[in-house]
Design a protein around this motif. Structure first.
Motif, mmCIF file in Angstrom:
data_model
loop_
_atom_site.group_PDB
_atom_site.id
_atom_site.type_symbol
_atom_site.label_atom_id
_atom_site.label_comp_id
_atom_site.label_asym_id
_atom_site.label_seq_id
_atom_site.Cartn_x
_atom_site.Cartn_y
_atom_site.Cartn_z
ATOM 1 N N GLY A 1 0.819 -1.204 0.000
ATOM 2 C CA GLY A 1 0.000 0.000 0.000
ATOM 3 C C GLY A 1 0.852 1.252 0.000
ATOM 4 N N VAL A 2 0.371 2.273 0.692
ATOM 5 C CA VAL A 2 0.987 3.600 0.655
ATOM 6 C C VAL A 2 1.363 4.033 2.063
ATOM 7 C CG1 VAL A 2 0.647 6.025 0.045
ATOM 8 C CG2 VAL A 2 -0.348 4.226 -1.391
ATOM 9 N N LEU A 3 2.583 4.523 2.211
ATOM 10 C CA LEU A 3 3.025 5.180 3.442
ATOM 11 C C LEU A 3 3.137 6.665 3.139
ATOM 12 C CD1 LEU A 3 4.101 4.993 6.384
ATOM 13 C CD2 LEU A 3 6.401 4.846 5.392
ATOM 14 N N TYR A 4 2.295 7.463 3.784
ATOM 15 C CA TYR A 4 2.274 8.907 3.527
ATOM 16 C C TYR A 4 2.889 9.640 4.706
ATOM 17 C CZ TYR A 4 0.461 13.636 2.779
ATOM 18 O OH TYR A 4 0.360 14.999 2.608
ATOM 19 N N LEU A 5 3.956 10.370 4.428
ATOM 20 C CA LEU A 5 4.650 11.157 5.451
ATOM 21 C C LEU A 5 4.420 12.630 5.162
ATOM 22 C CD1 LEU A 5 8.048 9.219 5.773
ATOM 23 C CD2 LEU A 5 5.891 8.846 6.998
ATOM 24 N N ASP A 6 3.490 13.221 5.872
ATOM 25 C CA ASP A 6 3.198 14.642 5.719
ATOM 26 C C ASP A 6 4.152 15.443 6.605
ATOM 27 O OD1 ASP A 6 1.975 16.923 4.887
ATOM 28 O OD2 ASP A 6 0.194 16.706 6.144
ATOM 29 N N GLU A 7 4.498 16.641 6.131
ATOM 30 C CA GLU A 7 5.474 17.479 6.845
ATOM 31 C C GLU A 7 6.772 16.695 7.056
ATOM 32 O OE1 GLU A 7 4.860 20.492 7.188
ATOM 33 O OE2 GLU A 7 2.693 20.553 6.913
ATOM 34 N N LEU A 8 7.355 16.238 5.975
ATOM 35 C CA LEU A 8 8.515 15.353 6.020
ATOM 36 C C LEU A 8 9.668 15.892 6.862
ATOM 37 C CD1 LEU A 8 9.615 12.656 4.871
ATOM 38 C CD2 LEU A 8 10.580 13.968 2.974
ATOM 39 N N PRO A 9 10.055 17.168 6.774
ATOM 40 C CA PRO A 9 11.197 17.632 7.579
ATOM 41 C C PRO A 9 10.936 17.633 9.077
ATOM 42 C CG PRO A 9 10.773 19.121 5.731
ATOM 43 C CD PRO A 9 9.599 18.221 5.846
ATOM 44 N N GLU A 10 9.669 17.525 9.479
ATOM 45 C CA GLU A 10 9.355 17.549 10.904
ATOM 46 C C GLU A 10 9.585 16.194 11.570
ATOM 47 O OE1 GLU A 10 8.867 20.336 12.281
ATOM 48 O OE2 GLU A 10 8.738 21.426 10.383
ATOM 49 N N PHE A 11 9.746 15.138 10.789
ATOM 50 C CA PHE A 11 10.084 13.844 11.371
ATOM 51 C C PHE A 11 11.507 13.896 11.915
ATOM 52 C CE2 PHE A 11 6.492 12.732 8.816
ATOM 53 C CZ PHE A 11 5.933 11.597 9.404
ATOM 54 N N SER A 12 11.761 13.114 12.941
ATOM 55 C CA SER A 12 13.098 13.104 13.523
ATOM 56 C C SER A 12 14.109 12.573 12.519
ATOM 57 C CB SER A 12 13.122 12.249 14.796
ATOM 58 O OG SER A 12 12.925 10.887 14.482
ATOM 59 N N ARG A 13 15.333 13.003 12.674
ATOM 60 C CA ARG A 13 16.392 12.596 11.752
ATOM 61 C C ARG A 13 16.575 11.079 11.752
ATOM 62 N NH1 ARG A 13 19.683 15.648 8.051
ATOM 63 N NH2 ARG A 13 21.526 14.381 7.590
ATOM 64 N N ILE A 14 16.533 10.480 12.937
ATOM 65 C CA ILE A 14 16.756 9.045 13.025
ATOM 66 C C ILE A 14 15.610 8.275 12.387
ATOM 67 C CG2 ILE A 14 15.727 8.873 15.329
ATOM 68 C CD1 ILE A 14 17.752 6.691 15.958
ATOM 69 N N SER A 15 14.389 8.814 12.465
ATOM 70 C CA SER A 15 13.246 8.145 11.835
ATOM 71 C C SER A 15 13.379 8.158 10.318
ATOM 72 C CB SER A 15 11.938 8.814 12.256
ATOM 73 O OG SER A 15 11.705 8.649 13.633
ATOM 74 N N LEU A 16 13.774 9.303 9.774
ATOM 75 C CA LEU A 16 13.920 9.399 8.325
ATOM 76 C C LEU A 16 15.070 8.535 7.826
ATOM 77 C CD1 LEU A 16 13.314 13.224 7.704
ATOM 78 C CD2 LEU A 16 11.726 11.327 7.401
ATOM 79 N N GLU A 17 16.182 8.538 8.544
ATOM 80 C CA GLU A 17 17.322 7.743 8.098
ATOM 81 C C GLU A 17 17.046 6.246 8.202
ATOM 82 O OE1 GLU A 17 20.053 9.141 6.583
ATOM 83 O OE2 GLU A 17 18.681 10.832 6.753
ATOM 84 N N SER A 18 16.162 5.862 9.117
ATOM 85 C CA SER A 18 15.836 4.442 9.263
ATOM 86 C C SER A 18 15.038 3.910 8.081
ATOM 87 C CB SER A 18 15.050 4.213 10.555
ATOM 88 O OG SER A 18 13.775 4.847 10.486
ATOM 89 N N LEU A 19 14.521 4.803 7.237
ATOM 90 C CA LEU A 19 13.757 4.379 6.065
ATOM 91 C C LEU A 19 14.649 3.993 4.892
ATOM 92 C CD1 LEU A 19 10.933 7.088 6.017
ATOM 93 C CD2 LEU A 19 10.699 4.692 6.689
ATOM 94 N N ARG A 20 15.919 4.325 4.952
ATOM 95 C CA ARG A 20 16.792 4.131 3.801
ATOM 96 C C ARG A 20 16.907 2.658 3.412
ATOM 97 N NH1 ARG A 20 21.826 7.725 5.708
ATOM 98 N NH2 ARG A 20 22.916 6.271 4.311
ATOM 99 N N GLN A 21 17.163 1.788 4.382
ATOM 100 C CA GLN A 21 17.299 0.363 4.054
ATOM 101 C C GLN A 21 15.976 -0.251 3.603
ATOM 102 O OE1 GLN A 21 18.500 -2.155 7.265
ATOM 103 N NE2 GLN A 21 18.707 -3.966 5.983
ATOM 104 N N PRO A 22 14.843 -0.033 4.309
ATOM 105 C CA PRO A 22 13.580 -0.619 3.825
ATOM 106 C C PRO A 22 13.191 -0.161 2.426
ATOM 107 C CG PRO A 22 13.346 0.108 6.094
ATOM 108 C CD PRO A 22 14.681 0.602 5.621
ATOM 109 N N LEU A 23 13.535 1.081 2.052
ATOM 110 C CA LEU A 23 13.214 1.552 0.712
ATOM 111 C C LEU A 23 13.999 0.807 -0.359
ATOM 112 C CD1 LEU A 23 12.952 5.420 1.273
ATOM 113 C CD2 LEU A 23 11.100 3.850 0.693
#
Length: 508
Positions: free
Chosen positions: A302-324
Motif C-alpha cells: 500500500g501507501v506510506l504517507y509522510l506529511d510534513e517530512l522535515p518535521e520527522f526526527s532525523r533518526i526516523s527518516l534515516e531508518s527508512l533508507r534500508q527498507p526503501l
C-alpha cells in the motif's frame, strides 16, 4: 499418565508449531508449567484451573507437570502469545485422566485462550497460526468460533470453531458437532477516489499516475492548501486491485498486530498509513523489547504517507533508507531475528520553507539560510531514494471552474495498461519497474547511441549519482509503458530527468 497435544505460537508474523506435553503422577498436589517464562506460566495456571473447575472438571489432587516444546524461556514473546495454549493444556490434563480419547488429541491441533468460566476468547493471529499448522497433516484444527472465518482463508482440511471448553470436550468425545460458520472468500471492495476532487494540479496528477504505474516514490513540495494531502489520499485508488495472495498476506499482518477488525476477516484494500511526524522510530519501522511490526509493514502492498517530512526526527527518516531499498526490515534481538515485509509506496509532502509560503515574498519572510537549513533536515541519501520530486503552486481561481484534462477513469485505464505491460515483461504481477535490479535495467532500459550520449552529458553536467541514473531509466521505462512505447524515447528521458533535477535543486 502421559499425553501430548499440538498447538502453535505466534512469533513475529509467523507461527511456530508447539507441542504440549502433560504428565500426571503421584505426589503432593502441584501444577507446574515449564518451557515458557515463569510469569506467563503463572497466568496460564490460574486461567486453566478456574476454567476446568467451572466446567465441572477440577484439577486432580496429583502432581501435574506441563512441558512446552520447543522451550523458549528467554523468547521475547508477550503473555498474550502464550494464552493460545490454554485450550490444549486443559484438554491434555483431561486426557491424562482418561476423560478424553487420546487419539483425537494426538492427531489434531488446538488454539484458544480460556476465560475463568471456560469460554473461549478470540485470539490474535489466527490466520498465520493456521498457515503454520498446515505444514503438518493434522486431521482437525480446533479454535474459537470467532476466529473460524478468518482461519478458513488458509483453506485447512477440517476446521472446527468452538465457543467454550465444555463444547470442546463434547466435540472431542464425539457427543456433539461443532457450530457451523460461513467460510470467508476473498472479494474486491468498492473503491472510492478523491482524484477528481482535486482542482487543477494537472502535472501533479500525472506524477501520481507515474508513481502508481511503476511504484515510484514521490515527494510533493508546495504551500499549505495546494492539495498535497488530497492528492496523496487518492493514490490507493489508482493502484490495481490486490491479488488474493496479497490480501491473505495483509490479513496475516493485521491479525498478528491485533489490528484486524472483528467484522472484517479479510483486508481487501491497499492500506494507507499516515503516521504523525512525532512517531518514534520503533513505531515507524518496528521494534520494541517484544518486536512488533511498524508503520512500514502495516503499509505493505500500500501507501506510506509522510506529511510534513522535515518535521520527522532525523533518526526516523534515516531508518527508512534500508527498507526503501530492501523492501523489508530485519530486527535483530539477542535470541532471535525477525524479518517483516515492507514493500510500500512512499508518498511524502513538505512546505517550501518553514512558514510555507516561499517564494511569495509578501507572505514569506524566511531567510535563505533558514530555508536551506529546513531542507537540510532531509539527507541526500534519503532524497536519492525518492524517484519523483514535484513542486506545486497554489491553485488559481480560474482552475476551480475548469474540468480536469485528466480524469480518474482515464488515469486508471492507463495505469492498468502499463501494469499489464510490466506483468508480461517480468512474468509477475508483484514486480514493477521501480523494483528492477541492475541486470534487468540494462536489458529492459537499453538506449540508442544518441540517447546514451544525451544521458552521458546529463550525468556529467548535473553530477548525478549512479543510483539517480538508474532511477531515471526506471522512470523512463514507466513513462514509455504509459505511452504504449516499446522503446524509451528522448521525451521520456527528459521528463524523468526533470523530476530528478528537482532533487538536485533541494540539495543546492
Amino acid at each position: 499418565m502421559f499425553q501430548h497435544t499440538y498447538s502453535a505460537l505466534l512469533s513475529g508474523l509467523s507461527g511456530l508449531i508447539t507441542e504440549v506435553e502433560c504428565f500426571i503422577g503421584n505426589g503432593l498436589p502441584y501444577f507446574n508449567i515449564v518451557g515458557i517464562p515463569s510469569s506467563h506460566a503463572s497466568f496460564a495456571r490460574e486461567r486453566i484451573r478456574s476454567a476446568l473447575k467451572s466446567c465441572g472438571y477440577p484439577l486432580p489432587p496429583s502432581r501435574i507437570t506441563i512441558n512446552i516444546r520447543p522451550a523458549s524461556p528467554a523468547s521475547p514473546l508477550s503473555a498474550a502469545v502464550f494464552s493460545v495454549l490454554d485450550l490444549p493444556i486443559a484438554l491434555s490434563i483431561l486426557a491424562c485422566q482418561g476423560l478424553l480419547p487420546p487419539a483425537v488429541l494426538e492427531t489434531s491441533a488446538f488454539l484458544g485462550e480460556l476465560s475463568l468460566n471456560g469460554d473461549l476468547k478470540p485470539l490474535h493471529g489466527a490466520l498465520p497460526l493456521t498457515h503454520c499448522l498446515l505444514h503438518r497433516s493434522f486431521s482437525h484444527l480446533f479454535l474459537p468460533l470467532d476466529n473460524a472465518e478468518e482461519a478458513s482463508l488458509a483453506n485447512p482440511p477440517a476446521l472446527w470453531g468452538l465457543t467454550s471448553l465444555s463444547q470442546a470436550i463434547s466435540v472431542v468425545c464425539g457427543r456433539t458437532s461443532p457450530p457451523s460458520f460461513i467460510p470467508a472468500k476473498p472479494k474486491n471492495a468498492p473503491v472510492s477516489s478523491s482524484f477528481d476532487s482535486v482542482h487543477g494540479q494537472t502535472i501533479a496528477k500525472r506524477a501520481l499516475m507515474i508513481a502508481a504505474a511503476g511504484m515510484h516514490n514521490l515527494l510533493f513540495i508546495g504551500p499549505p492548501g495546494c492539495g498535497k494531502t488530497l492528492l496523496a489520499k487518492s493514490i490507493p485508488s489508482l493502484l490495481p486491485p490486490l491479488s488474493d495472495s496479497q490480501k491473505i498476506q495483509l490479513t496475516e499482518i493485521y491479525s498478528a498486530c491485533h489490528l484486524l477488525p472483528s467484522d472484517q476477516p479479510l483486508i481487501s484494500e491497499h492500506p494507507f498509513r499516515a503516521p504523525h511526524h512525532s512517531i518514534p522510530v520503533s513505531s515507524l519501522i518496528g521494534g520494541g523489547s517484544i518486536p512488533r511490526p511498524g508503520e512500514i509493514t502495516l503499509a505493505h502492498h500500500g501507501v506510506l504517507y509522510l506529511d510534513e517530512l522535515p518535521e520527522f526526527s532525523r533518526i526516523s527518516l534515516e531508518s527508512l533508507r534500508q527498507p526503501l531499498e530492501e523492501h523489508q526490515i530485519i530486527l535483530n534481538r539477542l535470541h532471535a531475528s525477525f524479518c517483516f515485509p515492507a514493500d510500500f509506496l512512499l508518498i511524502a509532502s513538505m512546505n517550501p520553507c518553514p512558514c510555507g509560503y516561499y517564494p511569495n515574498t509578501e507572505q514569506c519572510h524566511c531567510s535563505s539560510s533558514r530555508i536551506q537549513q529546513y531542507f537540510n533536515k532531509i539527507s541526500a541519501p534519503l532524497l536519492d531514494r525518492i524517484d519523483l520530486v514535484l513542486t506545486l503552486s497554489p491553485v488559481p481561481f480560474s482552475d476551480l471552474k475548469q474540468t480536469s484534462s485528466l480524469t480518474y477513469s482515464e488515469a486508471l485505464c492507463r495505469i492498468q495498461a502499463a501494469r499489464q505491460i510490466q506483468a508480461q515483461r517480468f512474468s509477475s504481477e508483484t514486480i514493477y519497474n521501480s523494483r528492477m535490479d541492475l541486470q534487468t535495467v540494462r536489458q529492459v532500459c537499453s538506449l540508442s547511441p544518441s540517447l546514451t550520449a544525451f544521458m552521458q552529458e546529463a550525468y556529467e553536467h548535473y553530477q548525478l549519482t549512479l543510483r539517480s541514473y538508474h532511477k531515471i531509466l526506471r522512470i523512463s521505462r514507466t513513462l514509455a509503458d504509459l505511452d504504449g512505447c516499446t522503446h524509451i524515447e528522448q521525451q521520456h528521458l527528459m521528463e524523468a530527468l526533470q523530476y530528478r533535477l528537482n532533487i538536485n535543486g533541494m540539495l543546492s
